[in-house]
Design a protein around this motif. Structure first.
Motif, PDB file in Angstrom:
ATOM      1  N   ILE A 246       0.842  -0.896   0.069  1.00 49.74           N
ATOM      2  CA  ILE A 246      -0.026  -0.619   0.032  1.00 49.74           C
ATOM      3  C   ILE A 246       1.180   1.166   0.209  1.00 49.74           C
ATOM      4  CG2 ILE A 246      -1.672   1.442   1.591  1.00 49.74           C
ATOM      5  CD1 ILE A 246      -2.801  -0.905   2.064  1.00 49.74           C
ATOM      6  N   TYR A 247       1.110   1.840  -0.940  1.00 48.76           N
ATOM      7  CA  TYR A 247       1.930   3.106  -0.932  1.00 48.76           C
ATOM      8  C   TYR A 247       1.232   4.520  -1.518  1.00 48.76           C
ATOM      9  CZ  TYR A 247       4.976  -0.748  -1.909  1.00 48.76           C
ATOM     10  OH  TYR A 247       5.641  -1.641  -1.677  1.00 48.76           O
ATOM     11  N   GLY A 248       1.566   6.170  -1.460  1.00 42.93           N
ATOM     12  CA  GLY A 248       0.108   6.995  -0.798  1.00 42.93           C
ATOM     13  C   GLY A 248       0.256   7.894  -2.523  1.00 42.93           C
ATOM     14  N   ASP A 249       0.049   8.716  -3.226  1.00 44.88           N
ATOM     15  CA  ASP A 249       0.549   9.457  -4.352  1.00 44.88           C
ATOM     16  C   ASP A 249       1.012  10.695  -3.770  1.00 44.88           C
ATOM     17  OD1 ASP A 249      -0.621   7.317  -6.022  1.00 44.88           O
ATOM     18  OD2 ASP A 249      -2.457   7.284  -5.762  1.00 44.88           O
ATOM     19  N   LEU A 250      -0.398  10.936  -3.009  1.00 39.18           N
ATOM     20  CA  LEU A 250       0.743  12.238  -1.811  1.00 39.18           C
ATOM     21  C   LEU A 250       0.836  11.803  -0.448  1.00 39.18           C
ATOM     22  CD1 LEU A 250       0.118  14.577  -2.050  1.00 39.18           C
ATOM     23  CD2 LEU A 250      -2.205  15.243  -1.530  1.00 39.18           C
ATOM     24  N   ILE A 251       1.597  11.940   0.484  1.00 38.81           N
ATOM     25  CA  ILE A 251       1.533  11.891   1.373  1.00 38.81           C
ATOM     26  C   ILE A 251       1.941  12.861   2.936  1.00 38.81           C
ATOM     27  CG2 ILE A 251       3.286  10.490   3.552  1.00 38.81           C
ATOM     28  CD1 ILE A 251       3.349   8.647   1.115  1.00 38.81           C
ATOM     29  N   GLU A 252       0.617  13.579   3.411  1.00 36.34           N
ATOM     30  CA  GLU A 252       0.862  14.007   4.713  1.00 36.34           C
ATOM     31  C   GLU A 252       1.810  13.622   5.875  1.00 36.34           C
ATOM     32  OE1 GLU A 252      -1.539  18.235   7.127  1.00 36.34           O
ATOM     33  OE2 GLU A 252      -2.144  16.885   5.836  1.00 36.34           O
ATOM     34  N   VAL A 253       3.047  14.844   6.321  1.00 37.25           N
ATOM     35  CA  VAL A 253       3.686  14.324   7.079  1.00 37.25           C
ATOM     36  C   VAL A 253       3.809  15.149   8.319  1.00 37.25           C
ATOM     37  CG1 VAL A 253       6.434  14.252   7.997  1.00 37.25           C
ATOM     38  CG2 VAL A 253       5.718  13.164   5.977  1.00 37.25           C
ATOM     39  N   ASN A 254       3.315  14.901   9.560  1.00 34.78           N
ATOM     40  CA  ASN A 254       2.416  15.765  10.217  1.00 34.78           C
ATOM     41  C   ASN A 254       2.342  15.121  11.853  1.00 34.78           C
ATOM     42  OD1 ASN A 254       1.555  17.654  11.934  1.00 34.78           O
ATOM     43  ND2 ASN A 254      -0.838  16.710  11.724  1.00 34.78           N
ATOM     44  N   GLY A 255       4.192  14.875  11.959  1.00 37.46           N
ATOM     45  CA  GLY A 255       4.545  13.903  13.495  1.00 37.46           C
ATOM     46  C   GLY A 255       4.808  15.585  14.375  1.00 37.46           C
ATOM     47  N   GLY A 256       6.100  14.500  15.267  1.00 33.60           N
ATOM     48  CA  GLY A 256       6.722  15.370  16.153  1.00 33.60           C
ATOM     49  C   GLY A 256       7.410  16.690  15.298  1.00 33.60           C
ATOM     50  N   HIS A 257       7.699  17.450  16.410  1.00 30.89           N
ATOM     51  CA  HIS A 257       8.666  19.126  16.167  1.00 30.89           C
ATOM     52  C   HIS A 257      10.048  19.076  15.613  1.00 30.89           C
ATOM     53  CE1 HIS A 257       4.524  21.556  16.188  1.00 30.89           C
ATOM     54  NE2 HIS A 257       4.742  20.317  15.464  1.00 30.89           N
ATOM     55  N   ASP A 258      10.602  17.611  16.948  1.00 34.13           N
ATOM     56  CA  ASP A 258      12.114  17.567  17.056  1.00 34.13           C
ATOM     57  C   ASP A 258      12.729  17.208  15.921  1.00 34.13           C
ATOM     58  OD1 ASP A 258      12.694  14.058  17.997  1.00 34.13           O
ATOM     59  OD2 ASP A 258      10.678  15.589  18.213  1.00 34.13           O
ATOM     60  N   PHE A 259      14.211  17.482  15.302  1.00 25.55           N
ATOM     61  CA  PHE A 259      14.833  16.521  14.565  1.00 25.55           C
ATOM     62  C   PHE A 259      14.423  15.359  14.358  1.00 25.55           C
ATOM     63  CE2 PHE A 259      18.188  14.726  13.110  1.00 25.55           C
ATOM     64  CZ  PHE A 259      18.438  15.478  11.476  1.00 25.55           C
TER      65      PHE A 259
END
Length: 320
Positions: A246-259
């Motif tokens: 299962i793969y995405g054409d559009l992926i939003e990364v909204n996780g932790g704010h640290d590096f």
């Protein structure tokens, strides 16, 4: 006899002896020689350190990140010559057709029964709000722009506690006539400042009803056919999605704010990106954790030879 001339080698030996005596009896010259010796030793040590660092240092640590290669090599099991820390636990499968993504998640995660079926259990019905949708930037023009450009069949969202941007994307894809499945990867637990942001969400017996509230919000928005929560760790789930194809054409990364959190999420998201797909996320200009998100995005782009575009506080990386 006293005036008899000595052989030449006697004079040479005596001259050498006098030189040694003069050297040993000159404190200023001795100090200069000692300082010169330290300088030479420092230069040699620095040169050796530089050569060793160039061969075994930072370069080898950072270049393990998946390079910009074909989709086949990016989704395949790494070769035995690659460092162990760049490997995924299992081999990625062939991509599942978009129309089968929803049922695959229901079968694999929910044992064949949709989480929306017969919702809501009576024991959690009363604490839930009729609807709880909010979030900064979740209705920005960036979503409409990206969806129009990519026309995604599958969208993957890393971290999605209250379905904010997911319902917006569901509406946008529906307006374009797309049958898009949006997978929201999240453990649906709280975080340290959760109570400061969402004081009105119930917390019975110390538990946060985020998953239940998420489902209630999706039902209220009539988006149950488009949005599917995956209530597992985004980091671990990403490997399973890869294994399931299962793969995405559009992926939003909204996780932790640290590096470190951002770096891990971006690399795992890239593993699930279809050829020509787009990665994006927010908080690029945030100062949280010493600008951790921006540092991670820039490093990822530099290592993989991508360009970073910005739209408001969002960052965008096009893999095409």
């Amino acid at each position: 006899m006293k005036n008899q001339q000595l052989p030449d080698h006697h004079y040479q030996r005596r001259s050498g002896t006098n030189l040694i005596v003069r050297l040993n009896t000159s404190p200023r010259l001795s100090i200069v020689l000692i300082i010169l010796s330290y300088v030479i030793l420092l230069i040699v040590s620095y040169s050796l350190g530089y050569l060793v660092g160039s061969s075994f240092g930072v370069k080898d640590i950072t270049t393990f990140v998946i390079s910009k290669t074909s989709a086949t090599s990016r989704h395949s099991f790494p070769s035995s010559s690659e460092p162990q820390y760049s490997k995924y636990a299992t081999q990625c499968a062939k991509q599942v057709p978009p129309e089968f993504v929803r049922q695959t998640i229901i079968d694999r995660v929910y044992n064949g029964t949709s989480p929306y079926e017969d919702f809501i259990p009576q024991k959690v019905a009363s604490p839930l709000l009729p609807i709880k949708i909010n979030g900064r930037g979740s209705y920005g023009m960036i979503y409409q722009s990206l969806i129009q450009d990519v026309r995604p069949r599958t969208i993957i969202k890393f971290r999605s506690s209250l379905v904010v941007s997911a319902t917006n994307m569901a509406n946008l894809t529906s307006q374009l006539g797309l049958k898009t499945q949006i997978l929201c990867l999240d453990e649906f637990h709280s975080w340290p400042v959760f109570r400061d942001l969402f004081e009105d969400i119930a917390m019975p017996n110390g538990g946060i009803l985020l998953l239940n509230q998420f489902i209630e919000n999706v039902i209220t928005q009539n988006a149950t056919e488009s949005i599917m929560p995956v209530p597992l760790s985004a980091s671990l789930t990403s490997e399973k999605l890869c294994e399931w194809g299962i793969y995405g054409d559009l992926i939003e990364v909204n996780g932790g704010h640290d590096f470190h959190s951002a770096w891990s999420d971006i690399n795992k998201a890239y593993k699930l990106l279809t050829p020509g797909g787009i990665l994006f996320g927010h908080n690029y200009f945030s100062s949280y954790y010493d600008k951790g998100v921006r540092q991670a995005v820039r490093l990822f782009a530099r290592v993989n030879k991508f360009r970073v575009k910005t739209d408001g506080h969002h960052w965008i990386i096009n893999s095409a």
